[in-house]
Design a protein around this motif. Sequence first.
Motif, mmCIF file in Angstrom:
data_model
loop_
_atom_site.group_PDB
_atom_site.id
_atom_site.type_symbol
_atom_site.label_atom_id
_atom_site.label_comp_id
_atom_site.label_asym_id
_atom_site.label_seq_id
_atom_site.Cartn_x
_atom_site.Cartn_y
_atom_site.Cartn_z
ATOM 1 N N ASP A 508 54.959 -3.296 52.133
ATOM 2 C CA ASP A 508 55.310 -3.975 53.373
ATOM 3 C C ASP A 508 56.573 -3.407 53.990
ATOM 4 O OD1 ASP A 508 56.783 -4.844 51.275
ATOM 5 O OD2 ASP A 508 56.726 -6.982 51.800
ATOM 6 N N SER A 509 57.020 -2.229 53.559
ATOM 7 C CA SER A 509 58.194 -1.604 54.145
ATOM 8 C C SER A 509 57.827 -0.840 55.410
ATOM 9 C CB SER A 509 58.870 -0.662 53.147
ATOM 10 O OG SER A 509 57.965 0.352 52.763
ATOM 11 N N PHE A 510 56.557 -0.849 55.791
ATOM 12 C CA PHE A 510 56.117 -0.220 57.036
ATOM 13 C C PHE A 510 54.796 -0.853 57.464
ATOM 14 C CE2 PHE A 510 54.229 2.291 53.635
ATOM 15 C CZ PHE A 510 52.905 2.378 54.037
ATOM 16 N N ILE A 511 54.473 -0.652 58.741
ATOM 17 C CA ILE A 511 53.155 -1.021 59.262
ATOM 18 C C ILE A 511 52.540 0.221 59.888
ATOM 19 C CG2 ILE A 511 53.675 -3.458 59.649
ATOM 20 C CD1 ILE A 511 54.209 -2.799 62.594
ATOM 21 N N LYS A 768 53.194 5.424 60.893
ATOM 22 C CA LYS A 768 53.987 4.399 60.220
ATOM 23 C C LYS A 768 55.230 4.066 61.033
ATOM 24 C CE LYS A 768 52.625 5.864 55.549
ATOM 25 N NZ LYS A 768 53.122 6.408 54.256
ATOM 26 N N VAL A 769 55.537 2.774 61.154
ATOM 27 C CA VAL A 769 56.765 2.320 61.812
ATOM 28 C C VAL A 769 57.357 1.181 60.993
ATOM 29 C CG1 VAL A 769 55.999 2.975 64.137
ATOM 30 C CG2 VAL A 769 55.532 0.673 63.277
ATOM 31 N N PRO A 770 58.668 0.926 61.104
ATOM 32 C CA PRO A 770 59.278 -0.198 60.378
ATOM 33 C C PRO A 770 58.695 -1.528 60.861
ATOM 34 C CG PRO A 770 60.947 1.316 61.195
ATOM 35 C CD PRO A 770 59.678 1.711 61.841
ATOM 36 N N PRO A 771 58.475 -2.491 59.961
ATOM 37 C CA PRO A 771 57.868 -3.771 60.365
ATOM 38 C C PRO A 771 58.745 -4.587 61.306
ATOM 39 C CG PRO A 771 58.631 -3.865 58.087
ATOM 40 C CD PRO A 771 58.750 -2.437 58.516
ATOM 41 N N SER A 772 60.044 -4.296 61.334
ATOM 42 C CA SER A 772 60.949 -5.051 62.211
ATOM 43 C C SER A 772 60.877 -4.593 63.657
ATOM 44 C CB SER A 772 62.383 -4.921 61.696
ATOM 45 O OG SER A 772 62.751 -3.562 61.570
ATOM 46 N N PHE A 773 60.078 -3.534 63.935
ATOM 47 C CA PHE A 773 59.995 -3.010 65.303
ATOM 48 C C PHE A 773 58.549 -3.063 65.808
ATOM 49 C CE2 PHE A 773 63.767 -0.661 63.708
ATOM 50 C CZ PHE A 773 64.696 -1.167 64.600
ATOM 51 N N LYS A 774 57.977 -4.253 65.806
ATOM 52 C CA LYS A 774 56.618 -4.395 66.317
ATOM 53 C C LYS A 774 56.651 -4.388 67.839
ATOM 54 C CE LYS A 774 54.658 -6.918 62.399
ATOM 55 N NZ LYS A 774 53.962 -8.166 61.947
ATOM 56 N N GLN A 775 55.912 -3.450 68.414
ATOM 57 C CA GLN A 775 55.867 -3.313 69.866
ATOM 58 C C GLN A 775 54.426 -3.070 70.303
ATOM 59 O OE1 GLN A 775 60.156 -0.879 69.774
ATOM 60 N NE2 GLN A 775 58.438 -0.060 70.945
ATOM 61 N N ASP A 776 54.171 -3.348 71.573
ATOM 62 C CA ASP A 776 52.833 -3.083 72.116
ATOM 63 C C ASP A 776 52.611 -1.590 72.307
ATOM 64 O OD1 ASP A 776 52.260 -5.778 72.207
ATOM 65 O OD2 ASP A 776 53.038 -6.009 74.260
ATOM 66 N N GLU A 777 53.706 -0.853 72.473
ATOM 67 C CA GLU A 777 53.602 0.585 72.714
ATOM 68 C C GLU A 777 54.884 1.250 72.230
ATOM 69 O OE1 GLU A 777 51.763 2.274 76.477
ATOM 70 O OE2 GLU A 777 53.891 2.778 76.782
ATOM 71 N N TYR A 778 54.709 2.455 71.674
ATOM 72 C CA TYR A 778 55.858 3.209 71.159
ATOM 73 C C TYR A 778 55.941 4.533 71.905
ATOM 74 C CZ TYR A 778 55.585 -0.070 67.230
ATOM 75 O OH TYR A 778 55.543 -1.205 66.469
ATOM 76 N N GLN A 779 57.142 4.889 72.346
ATOM 77 C CA GLN A 779 57.353 6.150 73.045
ATOM 78 C C GLN A 779 58.286 7.033 72.211
ATOM 79 O OE1 GLN A 779 58.693 5.433 77.061
ATOM 80 N NE2 GLN A 779 56.652 4.746 77.725
ATOM 81 N N PHE A 780 57.754 8.175 71.821
ATOM 82 C CA PHE A 780 58.507 9.071 70.934
ATOM 83 C C PHE A 780 58.858 10.374 71.640
ATOM 84 C CE2 PHE A 780 56.443 6.356 67.817
ATOM 85 C CZ PHE A 780 57.450 6.152 66.889
ATOM 86 N N LYS A 781 60.059 10.850 71.309
ATOM 87 C CA LYS A 781 60.473 12.166 71.767
ATOM 88 C C LYS A 781 60.812 13.005 70.540
ATOM 89 C CE LYS A 781 63.361 14.693 75.017
ATOM 90 N NZ LYS A 781 64.333 14.608 76.139
ATOM 91 N N GLU A 782 60.364 14.264 70.544
ATOM 92 C CA GLU A 782 60.545 15.146 69.397
ATOM 93 C C GLU A 782 61.785 16.011 69.566
ATOM 94 O OE1 GLU A 782 58.123 18.743 67.043
ATOM 95 O OE2 GLU A 782 57.210 17.715 68.754
#
Length: 826
Positions: A508-511, A768-782
């Motif tokens: 449970d350290s990630f979703i 995988k993302v941390p469970p404390s950051f549940k969002q409808d959408e994630y935007q990533f930059k590399e």
Amino acid sequence: MATRGSRSEKVRRIFQQFDFNRDGGLNRDEMAALVVAVNPRVKFSDEQISAILDEVFRTYSEFIDGETGLTYDGLLRTYDDGAGDVDRDFEALGLELKPDDDNEVTSSLALEEASTSSVMERASSAGPPQNRRTAAWAASPNHGIIFDDTWKLVDDLEILIKRLKAKQTKDGKTKGENFDAYSDPGWSRELGPSSELDKRIVWEENSHDYALFVKELGSLRSRADGSRSREEAFDGHMALGRVLYDQQLFKESLVCFKRACELQPTDVRPHFRAGNCYYVIGRHSEAKSEFISALDAAEAGGNQWAYLLPQIHVNLGISLEGEGMVISACEHYREAAILCPTHFRALKLLGSALFGVGEYKAAVKALEEAIYMKNDYADAHCDLASALHAIGDDENAIKEFQKAIDLKPGHVDALYNLGGLYMDMGRYQRASEVYTRVLGVWPNHWRAQLNKAVSLLGAGETEEAKKALKEALKMTNRIELYDAIGHLKQLHKKKLKGNGSGKGNGDDSFIIVESLKFKTVGDKTTLRQELATALDIRTFQRTTRLIRCDVELLKKEMNENETPLTYSGNGFPEKSIRKASLEGVLRRLLGFLKPETFVGAVKAINLKILTVLDESESGRVDLGMFFAMIAPICGGTPEKRKRVAFDSLLWRPVNDHGVNGQIRKIDALRYIKLLRAIYIPSQGASELLEIHRDPDNSTISFTEFLALFDDPDWGFGIMSTLMKLETTDRNRHGKHSCAVCRYPIIGSRFKEMKSQFSLCGQCYSEGKVPPSFKQDEYQFKEYAKESEAVKDKCMWFSLHPAKSSSGTTTTTTTATTTTTTSGTNL
């Protein structure tokens, strides 16, 4: 160690057991009964029994007494020559020595103490020297001492060895190493009776005593060279070599065997024994050459050397494994098992080698056969367990590991691999206990110490894990340990802040977020699925080390080495070779690898590429197509890789060796689809069904081939992402760590722009993302390197200035605040 007295008495008891008519000989029926009785687990056919008896009666014809059959002396010679194991057969028949026999054994033991020979002839007050003393091999008709003067050489040599041993023992220079805890490589040390060495004697070769011994040994060699005939000189050097080998003076025995090779080049025995010496001292290439010479001589000599062929094949296979040539070794183990169906050691070695190249099901079959013949074979149980684990049969794997440990309680390989199995099953506490047992046997086993730390971490015992890691650091300074310590620190911080699961290392350290919710910022950010595929290819590239192989070497291999034409089932000519020959090609291409690393590379190539190219399991591979498959992941610019891939297809005879510099379009399409099936299996497997339905026989040029290759949807467009990984996947990002796995980020860093946490490439590709950051959408930059992140930060400050009440320019609080849970500074 069994003495000659006990050994001969056991043979006598076996002989009497099967001499049903008491005529003093074993006829064919009686010998057949003996063969079946001592191999209760083997189901022999009538043809196999007949073939075995034909070989015995032909080889030992001088011991055949008319109608009565094989005499007692003949049966004794068969055991002396290694045709069977006296102790094993005696036990299998349920026989026991009588009290009178024990007295005879005691007498023989007394003789053994008075001599350096390992197995003694029974004492006699009269007769020639060979009847009074020396090892059993010396009296064997196939490889014993023939000339009386040779006995004098042996006597003098034994005196020299005894004197050297006494001096070095007095000075404390000789050492014994107990190898009982480790897996036996299956080495056939002797042509005669198989006598396993429990201890390895280490001679102090730099001492004055040893130098004096070598000088006096040189005098004995000169005496052998000065014999009256070439045959007697050969006999002398062979005897000297055998005595030296028995005393583990391998370098000195090698000199004698090499001289014997010069005296009689077509004799199998000196080549075989020289090969044994070379292998023991670690010169595997020379050992292989000597065994090949022995094999050639044996095959040219007809039936004279037939009884030696299985042992030659076994030792040649072991030498090949020493060079990392495991597929080639498999062929020789198979041949040994065919020549001698009861050779359980050949079957064990075959199974272990098959496991080494990823042929797990075949490995299980071979190892089960070896155990069927010898149920107390600890090493076979150990390797069978590993093979069962590889095919997912973990419960039976645990049972087999336990059998190996029961048979040999300090078996390091079985214990270490059992620990790994428990780790894979998530039984961390049990794994740590097993690794503790490994360290009890081998205190400096740093991998066991590291794995113990990891298993303790998995069991939630963080403090104990730290102690174990510190112990590992005392053993080695490898980078893996420092990364593991960093990982522990991050987990400790996470536990203190309470933002994770509370366990610090639980599920449970990630979703896991579906891919549609992962959006990218900027055109340089790699898509999640694309990165997952590229990472898989990059892992394969690293495992095989093909990135260190210049792609131009493939062209050199095609131009400089002739490959014969063969015809496949569809009638088209191919330049196909056996997998063992392909392994030789790979050895030339990856010559910079150590043998153990090369084995891992071949295993990965076999599992990923050869299983696809050799779909019919014929054991042959189209060499041109294989070169085209590995060209895109070899070292060199993208343009060179693509050019060599095209040239490899051009080299194939099906394309008429590249008339007008073009290849058939259907072959180019087949290549692209095979390439995708190998490196992008989730998308390429179904495409293979369409390959044979394309009737287009037109040809295409290199330019047209590039268009097919670079197509992002139907070609190998993933190569651009792979190239980016090759240049950036060793970049570190200071103190930034992944918000999920907590390891320091190496390679590209993927920053979520809203919540400000960062992910490593692996966690990003897996969603995988941390469970404390549940969002409808994630935007990533590399960010490929940290300088890009610093540049972005500066740009943000320049575009978002703010005025304070005092009139000075400041930045907003939200811009500079970091998210503590993510462990990042941006």
